[in-house]
Write a protein that holds these residues in place. Structure first.
Motif, mmCIF file in Angstrom:
data_model
loop_
_atom_site.group_PDB
_atom_site.id
_atom_site.type_symbol
_atom_site.label_atom_id
_atom_site.label_comp_id
_atom_site.label_asym_id
_atom_site.label_seq_id
_atom_site.Cartn_x
_atom_site.Cartn_y
_atom_site.Cartn_z
ATOM 1 N N VAL A 40 9.351 -4.282 31.132
ATOM 2 C CA VAL A 40 10.737 -3.797 31.250
ATOM 3 C C VAL A 40 10.756 -2.270 31.209
ATOM 4 O O VAL A 40 11.437 -1.622 32.011
ATOM 5 C CB VAL A 40 11.623 -4.399 30.137
ATOM 6 C CG1 VAL A 40 12.982 -3.718 30.082
ATOM 7 C CG2 VAL A 40 11.781 -5.900 30.338
ATOM 8 N N ALA A 41 9.984 -1.695 30.291
ATOM 9 C CA ALA A 41 9.935 -0.237 30.170
ATOM 10 C C ALA A 41 9.399 0.404 31.456
ATOM 11 O O ALA A 41 9.907 1.443 31.890
ATOM 12 C CB ALA A 41 9.066 0.159 28.979
ATOM 13 N N ILE A 42 8.404 -0.214 32.062
ATOM 14 C CA ILE A 42 7.846 0.310 33.320
ATOM 15 C C ILE A 42 8.920 0.311 34.407
ATOM 16 O O ILE A 42 9.058 1.287 35.153
ATOM 17 C CB ILE A 42 6.603 -0.502 33.743
ATOM 18 C CG1 ILE A 42 5.436 -0.182 32.797
ATOM 19 C CG2 ILE A 42 6.232 -0.224 35.201
ATOM 20 C CD1 ILE A 42 4.258 -1.136 32.891
ATOM 21 N N GLU A 43 9.690 -0.769 34.483
ATOM 22 C CA GLU A 43 10.770 -0.822 35.471
ATOM 23 C C GLU A 43 11.812 0.270 35.221
ATOM 24 O O GLU A 43 12.305 0.897 36.154
ATOM 25 C CB GLU A 43 11.437 -2.203 35.472
ATOM 26 C CG GLU A 43 10.616 -3.259 36.155
ATOM 27 C CD GLU A 43 10.251 -2.910 37.591
ATOM 28 O OE1 GLU A 43 11.142 -2.502 38.366
ATOM 29 O OE2 GLU A 43 9.062 -3.030 37.935
ATOM 30 N N GLU A 86 8.719 13.819 37.441
ATOM 31 C CA GLU A 86 7.279 13.805 37.149
ATOM 32 C C GLU A 86 6.999 13.304 35.732
ATOM 33 O O GLU A 86 6.013 12.607 35.497
ATOM 34 C CB GLU A 86 6.670 15.185 37.360
ATOM 35 C CG GLU A 86 6.486 15.551 38.818
ATOM 36 C CD GLU A 86 5.611 14.557 39.572
ATOM 37 O OE1 GLU A 86 4.527 14.203 39.084
ATOM 38 O OE2 GLU A 86 6.039 14.125 40.671
ATOM 39 N N MET A 87 7.872 13.641 34.800
ATOM 40 C CA MET A 87 7.718 13.135 33.427
ATOM 41 C C MET A 87 7.816 11.613 33.419
ATOM 42 O O MET A 87 7.027 10.930 32.752
ATOM 43 C CB MET A 87 8.795 13.720 32.506
ATOM 44 C CG MET A 87 8.588 15.154 32.140
ATOM 45 S SD MET A 87 9.947 15.626 31.023
ATOM 46 C CE MET A 87 9.910 17.385 31.214
ATOM 47 N N ARG A 110 2.815 5.753 34.030
ATOM 48 C CA ARG A 110 1.354 5.625 34.055
ATOM 49 C C ARG A 110 0.825 5.226 32.676
ATOM 50 O O ARG A 110 -0.020 4.327 32.563
ATOM 51 C CB ARG A 110 0.704 6.932 34.508
ATOM 52 C CG ARG A 110 -0.809 6.835 34.688
ATOM 53 C CD ARG A 110 -1.461 8.198 34.842
ATOM 54 N NE ARG A 110 -1.400 8.993 33.628
ATOM 55 C CZ ARG A 110 -2.160 8.785 32.535
ATOM 56 N NH1 ARG A 110 -3.016 7.799 32.490
ATOM 57 N NH2 ARG A 110 -2.048 9.578 31.482
ATOM 58 N N LEU A 111 1.327 5.869 31.636
ATOM 59 C CA LEU A 111 0.888 5.554 30.271
ATOM 60 C C LEU A 111 1.245 4.120 29.887
ATOM 61 O O LEU A 111 0.435 3.406 29.278
ATOM 62 C CB LEU A 111 1.495 6.539 29.275
ATOM 63 C CG LEU A 111 1.021 7.988 29.396
ATOM 64 C CD1 LEU A 111 1.882 8.903 28.537
ATOM 65 C CD2 LEU A 111 -0.446 8.110 29.020
ATOM 66 N N LYS A 171 -1.315 0.927 29.012
ATOM 67 C CA LYS A 171 -1.210 0.096 27.806
ATOM 68 C C LYS A 171 -1.038 -1.370 28.183
ATOM 69 O O LYS A 171 -1.640 -2.255 27.557
ATOM 70 C CB LYS A 171 -0.032 0.581 26.943
ATOM 71 C CG LYS A 171 0.092 -0.139 25.641
ATOM 72 C CD LYS A 171 -1.128 0.080 24.769
ATOM 73 C CE LYS A 171 -0.966 -0.591 23.422
ATOM 74 N NZ LYS A 171 -2.167 -0.529 22.608
ATOM 75 N N LEU A 172 -0.255 -1.646 29.209
ATOM 76 C CA LEU A 172 -0.055 -3.014 29.682
ATOM 77 C C LEU A 172 -1.388 -3.628 30.114
ATOM 78 O O LEU A 172 -1.711 -4.759 29.741
ATOM 79 C CB LEU A 172 0.953 -3.041 30.828
ATOM 80 C CG LEU A 172 1.185 -4.387 31.509
ATOM 81 C CD1 LEU A 172 1.752 -5.403 30.527
ATOM 82 C CD2 LEU A 172 2.103 -4.215 32.707
ATOM 83 N N GLN A 173 -2.165 -2.892 30.877
ATOM 84 C CA GLN A 173 -3.473 -3.390 31.320
ATOM 85 C C GLN A 173 -4.388 -3.678 30.137
ATOM 86 O O GLN A 173 -5.109 -4.676 30.130
ATOM 87 C CB GLN A 173 -4.129 -2.389 32.269
ATOM 88 C CG GLN A 173 -3.477 -2.326 33.628
ATOM 89 C CD GLN A 173 -4.064 -1.235 34.508
ATOM 90 O OE1 GLN A 173 -4.840 -0.394 34.055
ATOM 91 N NE2 GLN A 173 -3.684 -1.241 35.768
#
Length: 85
Positions: free
Chosen positions: A18-21, A51-52, A58-59, A63-65
């Motif tokens: 959810v955070a990635i989305e 960019e932030m 990316r971070l 962590k998900l991976q």
């Protein structure tokens, strides 16, 4: 890993997804706004924010991976010992 630990990790995975989305949405918002801004200082500011968000994404993906790999490895180990029970 106990069932409870796996459930916690699965919840963490869902939170990260959810955070990635949301990071994607924020990036799109800032980038789109930068294209509409007439003032170059505002454009630059909005692109910096975009960019932030990209870096946050990316971070979070990293962590998900890690969590998904951890669950996969532990599930594999557990399944290899199931026939001994």
């Amino acid at each position: 890993m106990s069932c409870e630990e796996k459930e916690i990790k699965n919840i963490m995975i869902e939170i990260l997804r959810v955070a990635i989305e949301r990071e994607k949405d924020s990036f799109d918002y800032y980038y789109s706004a930068s294209l509409k801004a007439c003032d170059t200082s505002i454009q630059k500011f909005l692109l910096e924010l975009a960019e932030m968000e990209k870096e946050h994404r990316r971070l979070l993906e990293e962590k998900l991976q890690q969590l998904e790999a951890e669950i996969s490895v532990l599930d594999g180990i557990r399944s290899s010992f199931e026939h001994y029970e």
